[in-house]
Design a protein around this motif. Structure first.
Motif, PDB file in Angstrom:
ATOM      1  N   SER A   1       5.974  28.416   3.316  1.00 27.59           N
ATOM      2  CA  SER A   1       6.812  29.043   2.293  1.00 27.59           C
ATOM      3  C   SER A   1       7.548  30.270   2.814  1.00 27.59           C
ATOM      4  O   SER A   1       8.492  30.738   2.179  1.00 27.59           O
ATOM      5  N   SER A   2       7.131  30.797   3.968  1.00 24.90           N
ATOM      6  CA  SER A   2       7.764  31.997   4.522  1.00 24.90           C
ATOM      7  C   SER A   2       8.647  31.694   5.725  1.00 24.90           C
ATOM      8  O   SER A   2       9.118  32.602   6.390  1.00 24.90           O
ATOM      9  N   SER A   3       8.891  30.431   6.009  1.00 24.09           N
ATOM     10  CA  SER A   3       9.678  30.042   7.176  1.00 24.09           C
ATOM     11  C   SER A   3      11.172  30.061   6.856  1.00 24.09           C
ATOM     12  O   SER A   3      11.573  29.761   5.724  1.00 24.09           O
ATOM     13  N   PRO A   4      12.024  30.381   7.836  1.00 22.52           N
ATOM     14  CA  PRO A   4      13.472  30.324   7.612  1.00 22.52           C
ATOM     15  C   PRO A   4      14.021  28.905   7.687  1.00 22.52           C
ATOM     16  O   PRO A   4      15.206  28.701   7.443  1.00 22.52           O
ATOM     17  N   TYR A   5      13.173  27.924   8.026  1.00 20.97           N
ATOM     18  CA  TYR A   5      13.638  26.555   8.197  1.00 20.97           C
ATOM     19  C   TYR A   5      13.083  25.670   7.083  1.00 20.97           C
ATOM     20  O   TYR A   5      11.919  25.763   6.709  1.00 20.97           O
ATOM     21  N   ALA A   6      13.965  24.828   6.556  1.00 24.10           N
ATOM     22  CA  ALA A   6      13.597  23.870   5.513  1.00 24.10           C
ATOM     23  C   ALA A   6      14.364  22.578   5.759  1.00 24.10           C
ATOM     24  O   ALA A   6      15.008  22.410   6.791  1.00 24.10           O
ATOM     25  N   LEU A   7      14.297  21.673   4.806  1.00 22.14           N
ATOM     26  CA  LEU A   7      14.894  20.357   4.995  1.00 22.14           C
ATOM     27  C   LEU A   7      16.410  20.384   4.807  1.00 22.14           C
ATOM     28  O   LEU A   7      16.970  21.287   4.199  1.00 22.14           O
ATOM     29  N   SER A   8      17.034  19.351   5.336  1.00 22.25           N
ATOM     30  CA  SER A   8      18.448  19.069   5.121  1.00 22.25           C
ATOM     31  C   SER A   8      18.639  17.576   5.276  1.00 22.25           C
ATOM     32  O   SER A   8      17.786  16.876   5.847  1.00 22.25           O
ATOM     33  N   ASP A   9      19.750  17.060   4.768  1.00 28.47           N
ATOM     34  CA  ASP A   9      19.992  15.621   4.860  1.00 28.47           C
ATOM     35  C   ASP A   9      20.037  15.155   6.309  1.00 28.47           C
ATOM     36  O   ASP A   9      19.481  14.109   6.654  1.00 28.47           O
ATOM     37  N   ARG A  10      20.694  15.929   7.159  1.00 27.45           N
ATOM     38  CA  ARG A  10      20.815  15.535   8.562  1.00 27.45           C
ATOM     39  C   ARG A  10      19.466  15.609   9.286  1.00 27.45           C
ATOM     40  O   ARG A  10      19.157  14.759  10.121  1.00 27.45           O
ATOM     41  N   LEU A  11      18.674  16.567   8.970  1.00 28.98           N
ATOM     42  CA  LEU A  11      17.357  16.667   9.608  1.00 28.98           C
ATOM     43  C   LEU A  11      16.491  15.468   9.240  1.00 28.98           C
ATOM     44  O   LEU A  11      15.835  14.868  10.105  1.00 28.98           O
TER      45      LEU A  11
ATOM     46  N   VAL B   1      10.206  25.251  -5.087  1.00 25.81           N
ATOM     47  CA  VAL B   1      10.701  23.888  -4.875  1.00 25.81           C
ATOM     48  C   VAL B   1      12.002  23.922  -4.094  1.00 25.81           C
ATOM     49  O   VAL B   1      12.203  23.153  -3.144  1.00 25.81           O
ATOM     50  N   ARG B   2      12.916  24.811  -4.476  1.00 23.95           N
ATOM     51  CA  ARG B   2      14.193  24.930  -3.764  1.00 23.95           C
ATOM     52  C   ARG B   2      13.973  25.358  -2.322  1.00 23.95           C
ATOM     53  O   ARG B   2      14.683  24.906  -1.420  1.00 23.95           O
ATOM     54  N   LYS B   3      12.991  26.207  -2.102  1.00 21.70           N
ATOM     55  CA  LYS B   3      12.728  26.684  -0.748  1.00 21.70           C
ATOM     56  C   LYS B   3      12.290  25.529   0.157  1.00 21.70           C
ATOM     57  O   LYS B   3      12.762  25.407   1.300  1.00 21.70           O
ATOM     58  N   TYR B   4      11.391  24.688  -0.325  1.00 17.03           N
ATOM     59  CA  TYR B   4      10.905  23.580   0.503  1.00 17.03           C
ATOM     60  C   TYR B   4      11.993  22.536   0.761  1.00 17.03           C
ATOM     61  O   TYR B   4      12.051  21.945   1.840  1.00 17.03           O
ATOM     62  N   LEU B   5      12.863  22.295  -0.225  1.00 16.64           N
ATOM     63  CA  LEU B   5      13.886  21.263  -0.065  1.00 16.64           C
ATOM     64  C   LEU B   5      15.078  21.739   0.753  1.00 16.64           C
ATOM     65  O   LEU B   5      15.771  20.917   1.360  1.00 16.64           O
ATOM     66  N   GLY B   6      15.334  23.048   0.795  1.00 18.33           N
ATOM     67  CA  GLY B   6      16.494  23.541   1.526  1.00 18.33           C
ATOM     68  C   GLY B   6      17.764  22.952   0.944  1.00 18.33           C
ATOM     69  O   GLY B   6      18.001  23.016  -0.269  1.00 18.33           O
ATOM     70  N   SER B   7      18.602  22.353   1.783  1.00 12.87           N
ATOM     71  CA  SER B   7      19.848  21.739   1.312  1.00 12.87           C
ATOM     72  C   SER B   7      19.707  20.227   1.129  1.00 12.87           C
ATOM     73  O   SER B   7      20.711  19.548   0.891  1.00 12.87           O
ATOM     74  N   TYR B   8      18.490  19.702   1.244  1.00 13.73           N
ATOM     75  CA  TYR B   8      18.296  18.255   1.139  1.00 13.73           C
ATOM     76  C   TYR B   8      18.505  17.791  -0.294  1.00 13.73           C
ATOM     77  O   TYR B   8      17.983  18.375  -1.234  1.00 13.73           O
ATOM     78  N   LYS B   9      19.307  16.731  -0.443  1.00 14.49           N
ATOM     79  CA  LYS B   9      19.583  16.183  -1.768  1.00 14.49           C
ATOM     80  C   LYS B   9      19.143  14.733  -1.907  1.00 14.49           C
ATOM     81  O   LYS B   9      19.156  14.180  -2.992  1.00 14.49           O
ATOM     82  N   GLY B  10      18.823  14.067  -0.819  1.00 14.07           N
ATOM     83  CA  GLY B  10      18.481  12.661  -0.909  1.00 14.07           C
ATOM     84  C   GLY B  10      19.723  11.797  -0.900  1.00 14.07           C
ATOM     85  O   GLY B  10      20.731  12.124  -0.291  1.00 14.07           O
ATOM     86  N   ASN B  11      19.669  10.687  -1.608  1.00 14.43           N
ATOM     87  CA  ASN B  11      20.793   9.761  -1.689  1.00 14.43           C
ATOM     88  C   ASN B  11      21.835  10.341  -2.632  1.00 14.43           C
ATOM     89  O   ASN B  11      21.683  10.305  -3.842  1.00 14.43           O
ATOM     90  N   LEU B  12      22.940  10.855  -2.084  1.00 15.42           N
ATOM     91  CA  LEU B  12      23.927  11.559  -2.892  1.00 15.42           C
ATOM     92  C   LEU B  12      24.619  10.648  -3.890  1.00 15.42           C
ATOM     93  O   LEU B  12      24.944  11.054  -4.996  1.00 15.42           O
ATOM     94  N   SER B  13      24.862   9.398  -3.502  1.00 17.44           N
ATOM     95  CA  SER B  13      25.575   8.499  -4.396  1.00 17.44           C
ATOM     96  C   SER B  13      24.761   8.225  -5.657  1.00 17.44           C
ATOM     97  O   SER B  13      25.307   8.152  -6.752  1.00 17.44           O
TER      98      SER B  13
END
Length: 702
Positions: free
Chosen positions: A74-84, A138-150
């Motif tokens: 929870s204290s890390s600067p790195y989280a998920l993203s679609d590309r990751l 929740v937002r922190k763990y997900l980062g910019s990840y959205k899943g299937n955008l469509s």
């Protein structure tokens, strides 16, 4: 002039220093990056469409482990993203398909990649489930990840319009769908695909989502022609990890579902070959995730978001991972024994959820509210246990012990679900009854006697619930259940058999299996077995007096009581069914040259009956019930049939040779011929002849 000379000297000194530094670095080798410096490099490398992980100078496994820890902190600067996430999927696939001469290095890299995948597809969803009421976390763990955008667009539109995308109506629809498809058959652990609604397949039990989707749609940031460590760097790990402050709870739940759909045993397989301590840590996280996803919702919280409905597409994937790990660990006889026990413990816990939930909310439910439905967790537990029992050849004794331990919870689930899921319940318990008796629909197996089975069936009330559900209503729709009940009664004749015989509706069940001139061989077999059962358990005292056990059932109160079942009645029907079966066999043999299929089906049923009547507990009774002369009649008919010529074996075609046939075998046997049917009939006649001579019914046929 002096200024120019000073500048030149300064230039040469700086140039000489740089050359010296370059020479020193060349002598000392390349500078080794620290783990902290390598983590963002690894993150950036994973964000390419087809990532090639060779840019980290530190140890690869160490860096991957470091990134794994960062993503779940929870204290890390790195989280998920679609590309990751897509990069982790691609890397996992490459790891399973890679070929290298250095197997040790390959195994280490595969384990590191599997740990990264576990963090992304299991640990992050688990952390979100445990912090579902904290949207910032929740937002922190997900980062910019959205899943299937469509597909996410639909969920966003629903939230924006004020419609709750995870309301009670959808969970009710999911439960209805899952209650419509039970097949009762074991399903392959890794060859099946999942539908859009996994809960819809709960009763039919398990599949495994192994499809990979690497598409992302349009990138969130404009593409650059070269890497620039600037504010507009679209591959900056910290930028990709930045939480979305506008992320809604419904969107977060959909994103978690997208992550779970990528979790599979194939991706995580290297983890289950590690030490017992490490494997236990992974299975504990999987178990906690399963319980979080399937936790029951409060009946009073109709307006609160509920994760179960939003994640119905992938809600069972963690359970499938644990199940497949247990199956493969047993089939491969790995050192990690006990995964089957872990999986069965999880199923037992799921079965117990409904009773615990009722105890927790029972006092808070208004008296005017309708009876709450059976918790989805208990439905999943029952269905998954049923499927596992169908595959129990790999773990028979441990599964029997687990079913015995869970008998009280099974009784509760059967009672709670009998009104809404009657047919599904009966199909679910068939594999369990066959496991406990050792008698399947095809044949009678030999298993060690376990006196705890009968005791648990009676003391838990499980047997009583089965009889109340299975022997009420239309008897013609539950013949498979009837046969499983017959096998259980035969396996434990002095306890279960007598209990079933004294149940009021049992006499109606026996009378249901009558014989008419149009009866098929399969119907004749059922008539022989059940009327033989009635004859065995009926005597003068029970035939003339009322049962000593008083059964208070709705069915008994609504219909008139039928007369007691008598031994003579059972004897007459049993002998008539046996005679007609033998006549059907003889008739089919006479026309076998024209209708091989009908002759084969008749012999199948004749042979199947022999497997059951030769069981040690009932074979003496069937010696008296069945007429040996009928065997001689069939033998006489068989001897009058002209012996057909033995067919020549045909050569194998190329396609069949490639389909698993022994390449050294240049000939093949036809699937069914007149000659083979007659040969099989002689073999079965010999079996029955030995049976009536008292030389059959050994341990091989018990």
């Amino acid at each position: 002039m002096s200024n120019n000379q000073d500048d030149a000297k300064a230039f040469f000194r700086q140039y000489a220093a740089e050359i010296a530094e370059a020479l020193r670095e060349q002598d000392d080798g390349p500078r080794v990056s620290s783990v902290e410096e390598s983590v963002p490099e690894l993150y950036r490398s994973l964000c390419f469409d087809e990532p090639i992980i060779d840019g980290t100078s530190a140890n690869f496994s160490v860096v991957v482990s470091a990134l794994s820890r960062q993503l779940v902190s929870s204290s890390s600067p790195y989280a998920l993203s679609d590309r990751l996430v897509n990069g982790v999927l691609y890397l996992s696939k490459q790891s399973t398909n890679s070929k290298t001469q250095n197997e040790t290095a390959k195994n280490q890299d595969s384990i590191a990649i599997a740990k990264l995948a576990f963090s992304v597809f299991v640990k992050v969803p688990l952390n979100i489930c445990e912090n579902i009421n904290n949207i910032a976390a929740v937002r922190k763990y997900l980062g910019s990840y959205k899943g299937n955008l469509s597909r996410m667009t639909v969920a966003i539109d629903n939230v924006a319009s004020g419609e709750n995308p995870i309301n009670d109506a959808k969970i009710d629809q999911a439960v209805k769908q899952l209650s419509d498809g039970l097949s009762g058959a074991a399903i392959s652990p890794s060859d099946n695909k999942t539908d859009d609604n996994s809960l819809g397949e709960v009763w039919a039990v398990e599949s495994d989502p192994s499809d990979y989707d690497y598409g992302e749609g349009a990138p969130e940031y404009p593409l650059q022609s070269s890497f620039q460590f600037q504010e507009d760097d679209w591959l900056d790990p910290k930028r990709l990890s930045k939480p979305d402050p506008t992320l809604l709870l419904g969107q977060a739940q959909f994103a978690v579902g997208s992550l779970l759909k990528h979790a599979s045993y194939n991706v995580l397989e290297p983890l289950f070959s590690l030490s017992e301590k490490e494997v236990k840590s992974f299975t504990t996280d999987l178990s906690h995730l399963i319980f979080n996803l399937l936790q029951p919702k409060s009946p009073l919280a109709n307006d609160e978001p509920n994760m179960d409905a939003a994640l119905q597409d992938a809600i069972l994937t963690p359970l499938w991972v644990l199940r497949d790990a247990a199956i493969y660990s047993l089939s491969k006889k790995q050192q990690q024994q006990g995964l089957d026990s872990t999986y069965l413990d999880v199923l037992h816990t799921l079965l117990a959820v409904d009773q615990a939930h009722l105890e927790d909310v029972g006092g808070a439910v208004p008296s005017s509210q309708k009876r709450t439905d059976l918790c989805t967790a208990s439905i999943v537990g029952l269905s998954a246990l049923s499927s596992w029992c169908g595959m129990a050849e790999i773990s028979t004794q441990s599964t029997i012990s687990s079913v015995i331990d869970a008998m009280n919870d099974l009784s509760h689930v059967i009672e709670r679900a009998s009104d809404r899921y009657k047919n599904n319940l009966l199909h679910s318990v068939i594999p369990m009854l066959e496991l406990l008796s050792g008698i399947t629909y095809e044949k009678a197996k030999s298993i060690p006697a376990n006196p705890k089975i009968a005791q648990a069936l009676l003391n838990s009330g499980f047997l009583r619930q089965l009889l109340l559900v299975g022997l009420s209503g239309d008897l013609s729709t539950t013949q498979s259940f009837h046969h499983a009940l017959w096998g259980l009664s035969v396996a434990h004749p002095t306890t279960v058999g007598k209990y079933v015989a004294r149940f009021p509706e049992t006499k109606d069940l026996v009378r249901h299996y009558l014989v008419t001139k149009d009866s098929t061989p399969k119907q004749c077999v059922a008539s022989v077995l059940w009327n033989g059962f009635g004859w065995i358990h009926m005597d003068a005292s029970t035939a003339q007096t009322a049962p000593r056990v008083v059964w208070k059932t709705k069915a008994a109160q609504q219909k008139a009581v039928s007369p007691p079942l008598t031994k003579d009645e059972c004897l007459e029907v049993c002998q008539k069914a046996w005679t007609q079966l033998c006549q059907l066999v003889a008739s089919s043999l006479q026309t076998a040259d024209k209708d091989l299929e009908a002759a084969s089906e008749a012999l199948d049923e004749w042979d199947r009956l022999f497997s059951f009547v030769s069981v040690h507990a009932v074979s003496p009774s069937f010696h008296q019930l069945l007429d040996e002369s009928q065997i001689q009649s069939v033998a006489k008919v068989l001897s009058s049939i002209p012996q057909p010529e033995k067919p020549e074996l045909e050569p194998l075609v190329a396609e069949e040779a490639e389909g698993g046939t022994d390449p050294d075998d240049k000939r093949k046997k036809p699937k069914s011929t007149h000659h083979l049917v007659l040969s099989r009939a002689r073999k079965i006649i010999k079996q029955y002849t030995l049976f009536f001579q008292g030389r059959a019914g050994s341990s091989k046929t018990d």
